[in-house]
Design a protein around this motif. Structure first.
Motif, PDB file in Angstrom:
ATOM      1  N   LEU A 139     -18.894   0.262   1.905  1.00 19.89           N
ATOM      2  CA  LEU A 139     -18.781   0.725   0.524  1.00 19.89           C
ATOM      3  C   LEU A 139     -17.671   1.758   0.385  1.00 19.89           C
ATOM      4  N   LEU A 140     -17.710   2.747   1.275  1.00 22.85           N
ATOM      5  CA  LEU A 140     -16.683   3.777   1.204  1.00 22.85           C
ATOM      6  C   LEU A 140     -15.319   3.178   1.523  1.00 22.85           C
ATOM      7  N   TYR A 141     -15.302   2.280   2.514  1.00 24.59           N
ATOM      8  CA  TYR A 141     -14.039   1.688   2.933  1.00 24.59           C
ATOM      9  C   TYR A 141     -13.385   0.935   1.771  1.00 24.59           C
ATOM     10  N   VAL A 142     -14.176   0.153   1.075  1.00 24.11           N
ATOM     11  CA  VAL A 142     -13.616  -0.652  -0.017  1.00 24.11           C
ATOM     12  C   VAL A 142     -12.977   0.254  -1.059  1.00 24.11           C
ATOM     13  N   VAL A 143     -13.703   1.333  -1.397  1.00 21.95           N
ATOM     14  CA  VAL A 143     -13.164   2.232  -2.419  1.00 21.95           C
ATOM     15  C   VAL A 143     -11.887   2.898  -1.927  1.00 21.95           C
ATOM     16  N   ILE A 144     -11.948   3.392  -0.692  1.00 18.90           N
ATOM     17  CA  ILE A 144     -10.787   4.123  -0.183  1.00 18.90           C
ATOM     18  C   ILE A 144      -9.610   3.166  -0.001  1.00 18.90           C
ATOM     19  N   ALA A 145      -9.874   2.022   0.611  1.00 15.97           N
ATOM     20  CA  ALA A 145      -8.791   1.094   0.913  1.00 15.97           C
ATOM     21  C   ALA A 145      -8.110   0.618  -0.367  1.00 15.97           C
ATOM     22  N   ASN A 146      -8.913   0.373  -1.387  1.00 17.00           N
ATOM     23  CA  ASN A 146      -8.325  -0.122  -2.627  1.00 17.00           C
ATOM     24  C   ASN A 146      -7.736   0.985  -3.481  1.00 17.00           C
ATOM     25  N   GLY A 147      -8.283   2.175  -3.326  1.00 23.27           N
ATOM     26  CA  GLY A 147      -7.881   3.243  -4.230  1.00 23.27           C
ATOM     27  C   GLY A 147      -6.691   4.030  -3.733  1.00 23.27           C
ATOM     28  N   ILE A 148      -6.608   4.181  -2.413  1.00 20.60           N
ATOM     29  CA  ILE A 148      -5.644   5.162  -1.913  1.00 20.60           C
ATOM     30  C   ILE A 148      -4.213   4.641  -1.989  1.00 20.60           C
ATOM     31  N   GLY A 149      -4.053   3.301  -1.936  1.00 16.81           N
ATOM     32  CA  GLY A 149      -2.706   2.763  -1.876  1.00 16.81           C
ATOM     33  C   GLY A 149      -2.111   2.407  -3.228  1.00 16.81           C
ATOM     34  N   VAL A 150      -2.878   2.630  -4.292  1.00 17.52           N
ATOM     35  CA  VAL A 150      -2.435   2.152  -5.596  1.00 17.52           C
ATOM     36  C   VAL A 150      -1.076   2.734  -5.993  1.00 17.52           C
ATOM     37  N   PHE A 151      -0.885   4.006  -5.646  1.00 14.97           N
ATOM     38  CA  PHE A 151       0.340   4.657  -6.111  1.00 14.97           C
ATOM     39  C   PHE A 151       1.499   4.502  -5.140  1.00 14.97           C
ATOM     40  N   TRP A 152       1.242   3.899  -3.998  1.00 16.62           N
ATOM     41  CA  TRP A 152       2.317   3.732  -3.021  1.00 16.62           C
ATOM     42  C   TRP A 152       3.237   2.620  -3.512  1.00 16.62           C
ATOM     43  N   PRO A 153       4.552   2.881  -3.604  1.00 15.69           N
ATOM     44  CA  PRO A 153       5.432   1.848  -4.142  1.00 15.69           C
ATOM     45  C   PRO A 153       5.442   0.602  -3.259  1.00 15.69           C
ATOM     46  N   GLN A 154       5.182  -0.530  -3.867  1.00 19.95           N
ATOM     47  CA  GLN A 154       5.172  -1.797  -3.140  1.00 19.95           C
ATOM     48  C   GLN A 154       6.567  -2.390  -3.172  1.00 19.95           C
ATOM     49  N   LYS A 155       6.914  -3.119  -2.115  1.00 18.75           N
ATOM     50  CA  LYS A 155       8.188  -3.832  -2.119  1.00 18.75           C
ATOM     51  C   LYS A 155       8.134  -4.918  -3.177  1.00 18.75           C
ATOM     52  N   LEU A 156       9.269  -5.145  -3.822  1.00 22.83           N
ATOM     53  CA  LEU A 156       9.356  -6.237  -4.774  1.00 22.83           C
ATOM     54  C   LEU A 156       9.876  -7.463  -4.041  1.00 22.83           C
ATOM     55  N   VAL A 157       9.196  -8.537  -4.205  1.00 18.55           N
ATOM     56  CA  VAL A 157       9.614  -9.747  -3.505  1.00 18.55           C
ATOM     57  C   VAL A 157      10.091 -10.766  -4.531  1.00 18.55           C
ATOM     58  N   GLN A 158      11.162 -11.464  -4.151  1.00 17.15           N
ATOM     59  CA  GLN A 158      11.668 -12.523  -5.021  1.00 17.15           C
ATOM     60  C   GLN A 158      11.419 -13.837  -4.316  1.00 17.15           C
ATOM     61  N   LEU A 159      10.620 -14.694  -4.920  1.00 18.20           N
ATOM     62  CA  LEU A 159      10.257 -15.960  -4.289  1.00 18.20           C
ATOM     63  C   LEU A 159      11.013 -17.092  -4.968  1.00 18.20           C
ATOM     64  N   SER A 160      11.697 -17.889  -4.170  1.00 18.46           N
ATOM     65  CA  SER A 160      12.283 -19.112  -4.717  1.00 18.46           C
ATOM     66  C   SER A 160      11.327 -20.231  -4.400  1.00 18.46           C
ATOM     67  N   LEU A 161      10.943 -20.951  -5.427  1.00 14.31           N
ATOM     68  CA  LEU A 161       9.939 -21.994  -5.225  1.00 14.31           C
ATOM     69  C   LEU A 161      10.608 -23.351  -5.078  1.00 14.31           C
ATOM     70  N   ASN A 162       9.832 -24.285  -4.565  1.00 19.04           N
ATOM     71  CA  ASN A 162      10.367 -25.630  -4.341  1.00 19.04           C
ATOM     72  C   ASN A 162      10.781 -26.300  -5.639  1.00 19.04           C
ATOM     73  N   ASP A 163      10.078 -25.958  -6.739  1.00 15.02           N
ATOM     74  CA  ASP A 163      10.433 -26.607  -8.008  1.00 15.02           C
ATOM     75  C   ASP A 163      11.595 -25.894  -8.698  1.00 15.02           C
ATOM     76  N   GLY A 164      12.245 -24.977  -7.985  1.00 20.07           N
ATOM     77  CA  GLY A 164      13.439 -24.355  -8.526  1.00 20.07           C
ATOM     78  C   GLY A 164      13.192 -23.053  -9.257  1.00 20.07           C
ATOM     79  N   ARG A 165      11.917 -22.752  -9.532  1.00 18.98           N
ATOM     80  CA  ARG A 165      11.647 -21.506 -10.226  1.00 18.98           C
ATOM     81  C   ARG A 165      11.864 -20.325  -9.293  1.00 18.98           C
ATOM     82  N   VAL A 166      12.157 -19.199  -9.892  1.00 20.46           N
ATOM     83  CA  VAL A 166      12.256 -17.972  -9.115  1.00 20.46           C
ATOM     84  C   VAL A 166      11.233 -16.994  -9.688  1.00 20.46           C
ATOM     85  N   VAL A 167      10.407 -16.467  -8.820  1.00 24.04           N
ATOM     86  CA  VAL A 167       9.363 -15.554  -9.271  1.00 24.04           C
ATOM     87  C   VAL A 167       9.562 -14.214  -8.592  1.00 24.04           C
ATOM     88  N   LEU A 168       9.337 -13.160  -9.377  1.00 23.95           N
ATOM     89  CA  LEU A 168       9.598 -11.823  -8.874  1.00 23.95           C
ATOM     90  C   LEU A 168       8.352 -10.963  -9.121  1.00 23.95           C
TER      91      LEU A 168
END
Lengths: 739, 532, 262
Positions: B29-58
């Motif tokens: 219980l504590l782990y779930v709260v801490i694990a999900n809560g503590i990292g929220v403000f940490w900047p995540q890397k932005l990933v750009q995905l090129s898909l097989n159907d040609g779309r690009v998702v960011l």
């Protein structure tokens, strides 16, 4: 010694003593006043309706003809009277003085043949010359500059139908104006046939009005001579009662056709139907017979064929001693007012079958106000009587709150909680049984989960583990106890529920895998048990070695589940549950609740159990061990029996806590008030019900009071449980000196 | 084997298993709260995905899991709500052709419509317009944002002034309504002055609104055009930008600064976007004030009652019954207290106050509706039993010989109480206080019916006379969790904020409880010596 | 029974006079008509088997029994000719005149210094010099000064049992009472501490009237000038210690003293 100082000290002591005593007693009194207040709010629910004989005034001499109809405004200040000559007289209710008097315009100068009241303010007047007027009586409150209220009565003729070609062939006539501007006129002819005329006015988008006329005749042979008719408020259903006890129902929804939906014997022994009426909402028909019985009927789906609805007798109301002459219904609730030929007035609440009151005297005509708060009648000596009706909660009675009730639109009597609905005329269904059921269901599943865990965990902690670990385990439990319930509710509803939904079958598999694995470990460990050093090494740390067993078991279950699921249940356990077992799986269900409430109550049960076990004098344990009993035998045969009252108290207190827990159930159940023991769906508990409904409950209304009743039930439940537990613990304290 | 079973060892192990289940549950219980809560403000890397159907998702990867057919898939936060409609999307791993992490990508936190992900294309301001060259663009953006500051300040000032004017108007209107309620003549001097004041205020108001409009127009001249991954352009007004950063360019230090920045925002800022972004200040403020007000009622009463029961009441059947009843009250469901608060405080006392003091405002209730005063009184009642029991137990654990010793020296009861008993019992009473406060901080159900709201327009304390507005509705951390977790239209987008709020609440409550547990253990140790 | 000598001695210089004292716990009579005098500035020991009412008896002198609801008292106790159960008597003042040391030492969880001057503080004494003086004087009299003079401001809870009990005695004499009641002050102490307390009692004798309840006959013989023997709520014999121990008048006394029961 300083005498002044002594005096001061003494005075302070006295003041403090008085102050503390007064405060202490006051707090305690206040705390008990809570219970009193909550109960007090609920009391009016069950108090009988009150009518007060407010006024009795002699009818003014200015009213000359025989009065045929009478009515009163909702403030009880002005009243009206229609006499046979077609004169409507408005009178001051207090003094009996005439306010205004007017003649209702028929086609020509004629006397009234028949008058019918509907919606408590509309009158259909059939004149002797067979012309027909529809009028509406209105009371408008006016406020003068000083804010004083006066009632300004008036009436208007809505429509006048001209006389028929053969007036003598007409027996009775009824008209209705529907909300979408359809005038429906039903004529009963002396040859026992009926004519139905609709006049439909439509307005197109350019505001042009077109009027169409439709006419349908009912010429079929009816089961008997029609004695009375009833038409619902919007002219969609027609009922005809016959002189041999039959009622025929037609559906008039179509303009150019009628559909007979039902013919049924509504009375026993061909007792003639004396009058018919419709209960507010138009779904239930009130049938009054010549012998005085009053019953209500409504359409119920036939068991054989779901599509067909048949009229069925639902409620039996207080019978009269003489034929029922008029039936009126409240515009607020399902209250039915009826008067017999002897002039005795009855008021009954249909759904609860509560007989509200009887006014025993001989009255000729009577009427009720729009707000259902005043009743007026005229006696044979031409005195007007006005009663104030105080009946704020007609729909609540012990029966409707705790018993099965047959509501309109239901196929059988049921326990239903449905406090509000879209339409105004649907009545609130306020059975507490589904809520009590839901409370018990959630609590029981939670207890099933938490009691074994908490009690055996406490037994292990207090008896088998080392003192060092015991010290560090208690804070863990205390941490668990202090987590706010809103957090637990949030986690189990938004984190756990989707996981369980996705891997429900893994959970089921784990229920088998973990015990199996446990047995396997036991078998493997057993040979080492001859080694004393090994035993001493493990003793007190077993739970640490069980952690990996638990994890490996869980992991195995997750691994095995997909294979087993496709092997046993064609790959979809939930589908199998639904199709083969008839159990629907809701995401928010009792498994989730059991976890959530479990986390709430485990710490409580755990610590009380631990206390109870730790209080057993060590000498008892020592004596048992000295006799050669193993540690488990000592616990099972000596400690648990002696601690059992304490453990029982722990369970009761845990139960009480689970019963009252609000946030967890509010967030993690669907809050649907259903009655179903299935572990895979939700419920609505008393506590969550209060939280859900109270924002919608107006102060002082029935729902408001019923919610207080929910609180009272919760209060009483937990009070009894806790007091029981406390008495047991008190007893234990005495037995073992401390707790 | 037989002996092993007969001696009951497997049962011992089984009970051990139950304990491990309990411990696992708590830790999880504590782990779930801490694990999900503590990292929220940490900047995540932005990933750009090129898909097989040609779309690009960011976007930011928020979750990785296996779907029903055992194919792993990614949950991506793609933001750009005005273009995509949804904040999140699922992408199947096999559909992805390539992943890249372009350094130029921006994350823009906006006042509305959530985050925007994309590359900077143009910067427009009255002074300068730049359309190409990343370096120049970035510096131009920085400059433009800097130039914007005075305008933003003006905007704040204007809205503050409008707020003040509104209040003044409201006051004038209330006074007027009061006079009119008393049937004062319309030509009365007082009424005329008030009406004059009203007109004056209204003119001022109109000027301000005009100023505001002008300000908005000026602000609108500053904007930037961003390009999404698939080349669509989107205009973002600089005034709408709350924060912008380039996560793929950030080093550890920059990330820590970002984290700290967000943390500060959490504590001091108001919530945005129906509570799913921004800060928690009003909720923290409401929670703290609620607990303090609750303490004002519950602590003195609880302590006095505890003292009365233990030191002054004549022991007997009555006291025993009262003691059981008090213990009992601690176990009564909190929602029952809530409904009592509604019936007694709000409709009873509040309704009466309105009748006597604010009849001109009726039927709009002043005190006859939920508010922080009623909520804290309700919580006070709820926690009084906790304090009573704690006080009683603390006093009860003082050996009677101490009382005798003091009395034998000629002390009065009151002297004994104030000089010896209370100081000695204080750790125990303190424990009771803290537990009561922890309970009050975590309790939500009774608040829901006594005045907590999802968004309070103003705090219960502010600079307006009489400074304390105890009739006002308030926000609360616990209710915040319930509200954004369950009533929010976009639950998925709200989740990070719920976890952060949960973590905060748990930290507050658990630290209070730890202090209480520590104090209690200390007290026990102290009496252990005194008892020798 | 006929008495050769008077079993209950008459005292000429008495500070306390007890006349026909009856005490009831609810319905049961714990003291059955006790009449005796306590000599001024002497040590009087009360002995008798457990439950004979001696502790209850001395608690009557400072009205500690008032604290117990169910107790009723009839008869008369006068201290310097003043009836202490008279309505005009202030219990607080009485307790200042009659100090008490309990069976179980009960120092307050405060410093040694504060413990000693507790009685003065509650009487409103603020004069620092007077307080310091009293502490020194009282601790000296209680033979604690040398051990404790450097630890005056440490908690009293860190002392040994014997020291704590002497501290309680110091606390009692700090308010300069006329009478000190001691309720089995040594019963929970080791022999060494006991002998130190006994020494202390001997030293205090002459300045204070001491009434000591004891279980230990040797102790009574060692420290007291007078001895009273109680048996089931009655005063059986009272006289000079030497006389009571060497030639008891009553058979019961002799039986008890010679250890035939008790």
């Amino acid at each position: 010694m300083d005498n002044k100082f002594l005096q001061r000290v003494r005075r302070k002591d006295k003041i403090a003593k008085t102050f503390i005593q007064v405060c202490g007693i006051m707090v305690i009194v206040c705390v008990f006043a809570i219970l009193a207040l909550i109960v007090k709010v609920t009391l009016p629910l069950l108090s009988p309706s009150k009518i007060t004989d407010a006024q009795k005034v002699a009818l003014s001499a200015q009213v000359s003809g025989t009065p045929l109809a009478i009515g009163i405004d909702s403030y009880g200040e002005a009243l009206h009277l229609i006499d046979q000559e077609g004169t409507i007289t408005f009178l001051d209710a207090r003094s009996g003085a005439v306010i205004t008097q007017a003649t209702i315009q028929g086609q020509g100068k004629s006397q009234i043949r028949q008058i019918e009241q509907y919606k408590n303010s509309f009158y259909n007047i059939l004149w002797q010359d067979s012309s027909l007027s529809m009028i509406e009586v209105r009371y408008q409150p006016k406020f003068d500059t000083e804010g004083k209220r006066t009632i300004e009565p008036s009436f208007r003729t809505i429509k006048l139908w001209p006389a028929l070609a053969e007036p003598e062939r007409l027996a009775q006539s009824y008209v209705r104006l529907s909300a979408d501007n359809r005038f429906s006129r039903i004529d009963l002819l002396t040859d026992n046939t009926l004519t139905i005329n609709h006049e439909v006015t439509t307005t197109d988008f350019l505001d042009n009005q077109t009027t169409e006329n439709f006419s349908v005749r009912i010429e079929e042979t009816l089961p008997g001579k029609v004695s009375t008719l009833a038409l619902d408020d919007s002219g969609l259903a027609l009922y005809a009662g016959t002189d041999n006890g039959y009622v025929v129902r037609w559906d008039l929804a179509d303009n150019d056709a009628v559909k007979k939906t039902d013919t049924f014997a509504a009375t026993e022994n061909s007792d003639p139907i004396a009058s018919l009426g419709l209960v507010f909402g138009g779904q239930s028909l009130v049938v009054g017979s010549k012998s005085g019985t009053v019953q209500t009927w409504m359409q119920v789906r036939a068991e054989a064929n779901n599509a067909i609805k048949k009229m069925q007798m639902i409620h039996v109301l207080e019978p009269h001693a003489a034929a029922v002459s008029t039936i009126l219904s409240s515009r607020r609730s399902k209250t039915v007012y009826s008067i017999s030929e002897a002039g005795i007035i009855h008021a009954d609440h249909m759904t609860s079958e509560n007989h509200l009151f009887t006014i025993p005297d001989a009255y000729q005509v009577f009427g009720i106000s729009q707000k259902d708060n005043a009743l007026i009648a005229l006696d044979s000596k031409r005195f007007i009587h006005i009663w104030q009706i105080d009946n704020p909660h007609p729909e609540a009675s012990l029966k409707t709150l705790f018993g099965k009730v047959w509501y309109e639109g239901y196929n059988k009597p049921e326990y239903v909680w449905q406090s509000s609905s879209q339409s105004d005329d649907a009545e609130p269904k306020l059975s507490l049984i589904p809520l009590i059921f839901g409370t018990m269901k959630g609590t029981l599943y939670a207890m099933l989960f938490s009691i074994p865990l908490a009690i055996f965990g406490a037994v292990y902690t207090s008896q088998f583990t080392s003192a060092k670990f015991r010290k560090s385990i208690k804070p863990i439990i205390e941490v668990m106890a202090s987590v706010p319930s809103v957090v637990i509710g949030f986690l189990i509803a938004l984190w756990l529920a989707p996981i369980v939904e996705r891997s429900l079958f893994s959970l089921v598999v784990a229920l088998f895998v973990v015990p199996l694995l446990f047995t396997l470990v036991m078998v493997c460990i057993q040979p080492f048990y001859r080694n004393r050093r090994f035993v001493n090494f493990l003793s007190g740390y077993e739970f640490l070695f069980m952690l990996p067993v638990l994890f490996i078991g869980g992991w195995l279950a997750v691994r095995l589940a997909p294979g087993l699921e496709s092997l046993l249940f064609h790959g979809n356990f939930k589908l199998w549950l639904y199709q083969d077992m008839g159990m629907r799986y809701d995401q928010r269900n009792c498994i989730i609740i059991a976890f959530g409430l479990g986390i709430c109550v485990i710490p409580i049960i755990f610590s009380i159990t631990e206390d109870a076990i730790s209080n057993i004098p060590p000498s008892l344990t020592a004596a048992s061990l000295a006799l050669g009993a193993s540690r488990w035998q000592t616990v099972w045969r000596v400690i648990l029996p002696s601690a059992s009252p304490g453990i029982f108290a722990a369970m009761i207190i845990g139960f009480g806590r689970a019963v009252g827990e609000t946030m967890v159930v509010l967030m993690a159940t669907g809050n649907t008030p259903i009655m179903d023991w299935s572990i895979f769906n939700g419920m609505r508990t008393l506590s969550a019900n209060i939280a859900v409904e109270i924002p919608e409950a107006p102060f002082g209304g029935t729902l408001y009071r019923v919610l207080f009743l929910c609180a009272t039930v919760l209060f009483a439940l937990t009070f009894v449980l806790n007091t029981g537990a406390e008495i047991i613990r008190e007893h234990l304290r005495k037995k073992y000196g401390r707790y | 084997m037989k002996k092993f079973v007969r001696r009951g060892e497997p049962f011992v192990w089984a009970t051990g298993m139950t304990l491990s289940i309990i411990i696992t549950m708590t830790v999880l219980l504590l782990y779930v709260v801490i694990a999900n809560g503590i990292g929220v403000f940490w900047p995540q890397k932005l990933v750009q995905l090129s898909l097989n159907d040609g779309r690009v998702v960011l976007g930011e990867i928020t979750k990785e899991e296996k779907d029903g057919n055992n194919v792993s898939r990614l949950q991506l936060k793609i933001g750009n709500r005005e273009i995509n409609g949804l904040d999140f999307t699922w992408i199947s791993e096999p559909d992805i052709r390539s992943r890249s992490y372009p350094a130029d990508l921006y994350v823009i936190e906006r006042q509305e419509n959530g985050n925007f992900y994309g590359t900077l294309a143009e910067v427009h301001s009255p002074e300068i317009t730049v359309a190409e060259g990343q370096g120049t663009l970035v510096s131009a953006l920085g400059k433009a944002r800097h130039n914007l500051q005075p305008l933003l300040m003006t905007k704040q000032q204007i809205s503050r002034k409008i707020g003040a004017l509104n209040l003044a108007l409201e006051k004038v209107n209330q006074k007027l309504a009061g006079y009119r309620y008393q049937h004062m003549d319309e030509k009365d001097k007082r009424i005329i002055t008030l009406v004059d004041a009203e007109t004056k205020l209204k003119t001022q108001f109109a000027t301000l609104v005009d100023g505001g409009k002008q300000n908005t127009e000026e602000l609108a001249a500053y904007y930037a055009i961003f390009k999404t991954a698939d080349g669509k352009e989107s205009t973002v007004r600089l005034a709408d930008m709350v924060r912008l950063y380039q996560p793929n360019r950030m080093g550890l230090f920059a990330k820590i600064r970002h984290y700290a920045d967000k943390l500060v925002e959490l504590f001091i800022a108001d919530p945005r976007e129906s509570n799913t972004e921004g800060g928690l200040f009003p909720a923290i403020f409401g929670t703290v004030m609620l607990v303090l007000l609750m303490s004002l009622l519950s602590f003195p009463l609880g302590v006095i009652t505890g003292i009365y029961l233990r030191e002054y009441a004549h022991p007997g059947v009555t006291v025993k019954i009262v003691r059981i009843a008090v213990n009992n009250l601690a176990g009564i469901p909190s929602i029952v207290y809530g409904i009592f608060g509604l019936g007694f405080f709000i409709y009873g006392i509040g309704g009466a106050l309105d009748q006597f003091f604010f009849p001109e405002r009726l039927p709009t209730p002043t005190f006859g509706t939920g508010g922080i005063l009623w909520a804290s009184l309700t919580l006070g009642l709820l926690t009084v039993p906790v304090v009573i029991v704690a006080t009683e137990e603390a006093l009860g654990s003082i050996p009677p010989s101490i009382r005798e010793g003091s009395l034998a020296l000629g002390a009065t009861r009151f002297q004994t109480l104030t000089r010896l008993l209370l100081p000695m019992a204080s750790p125990g009473i303190m424990t009771g206080f803290i537990l009561a406060m922890a309970r009050a901080a975590g309790e939500v159900a009774p608040l829901m019916i006594t005045g907590v709201v999802k968004l309070a327009p103003s705090l219960p304390i502010d600079g307006q006379f009489p400074y304390f507005h105890l009739n006002r509705k308030f926000m609360h951390l616990g209710f915040h969790i319930y509200d954004i977790g369950f009533q929010s239209p976009n639950v998925e987008a709200a989740k990070p904020m719920v976890y952060v709020t949960t973590l905060l609440l748990i930290l507050i409550v658990l630290s209070m409880c730890s202090v209480a547990i520590y104090l209690r253990n200390k007290m026990r140790a102290r009496y252990a010596i005194a008892d020798v | 029974m006929t008495a050769q000598a008077t079993p209950i001695m008459q005292i000429t210089d008495a500070i306390v006079e007890v006349k026909d004292l009856h005490l009831y716990y609810g319905d049961s009579e714990a003291l059955r008509g006790i009449t005796m005098s306590i000599p001024r500035k002497k040590v009087t020991a009360l002995i008798g088997p457990s439950g004979c009412g001696k502790s209850t008896f001395i608690r009557c002198f400072n009205r500690m029994n008032d604290l117990i609801e169910s107790i009723r008292i009839s008869g008369e106790i006068t201290i310097d000719d003043q009836d202490i159960y008279d309505n005009s008597v202030d219990v607080i003042e009485l307790r200042r005149r009659v100090g008490m040391v309990f069976q179980k030492w009960n120092p307050f969880p405060k410093s040694i210094y504060e413990n000693v001057i507790y009685g003065l503080r509650i009487a409103g004494v603020r004069d620092k010099n007077l307080l310091d003086e009293t502490v020194e004087k009282s601790l000296k009299r209680a033979a604690l000064w040398d051990e404790m003079k450097d630890r005056l401001h440490e908690s009293a809870m860190g002392m040994s049992g014997g020291q704590m009990q002497r501290l309680c005695i110091a606390r009692a004499i700090a308010v300069s009472p006329e009478i000190i009641l001691m309720d089995e002050p040594c019963s929970a102490l080791d022999p060494r501490s006991t002998s130190r307390i006994e020494e202390l009692i001997r030293e205090l004798q002459g300045d204070y009237t001491i009434i000591i309840v004891t279980h230990n006959m040797q102790q009574a013989a060692r420290v007291s000038d007078f001895t009273a023997y109680f048996y089931i709520g009655e005063l059986v014999e009272f006289g000079l210690t030497k006389r009571v121990f060497t030639s008891p008048v009553r058979k019961e006394t002799e039986d008890y003293i010679t250890g035939r029961f008790g």
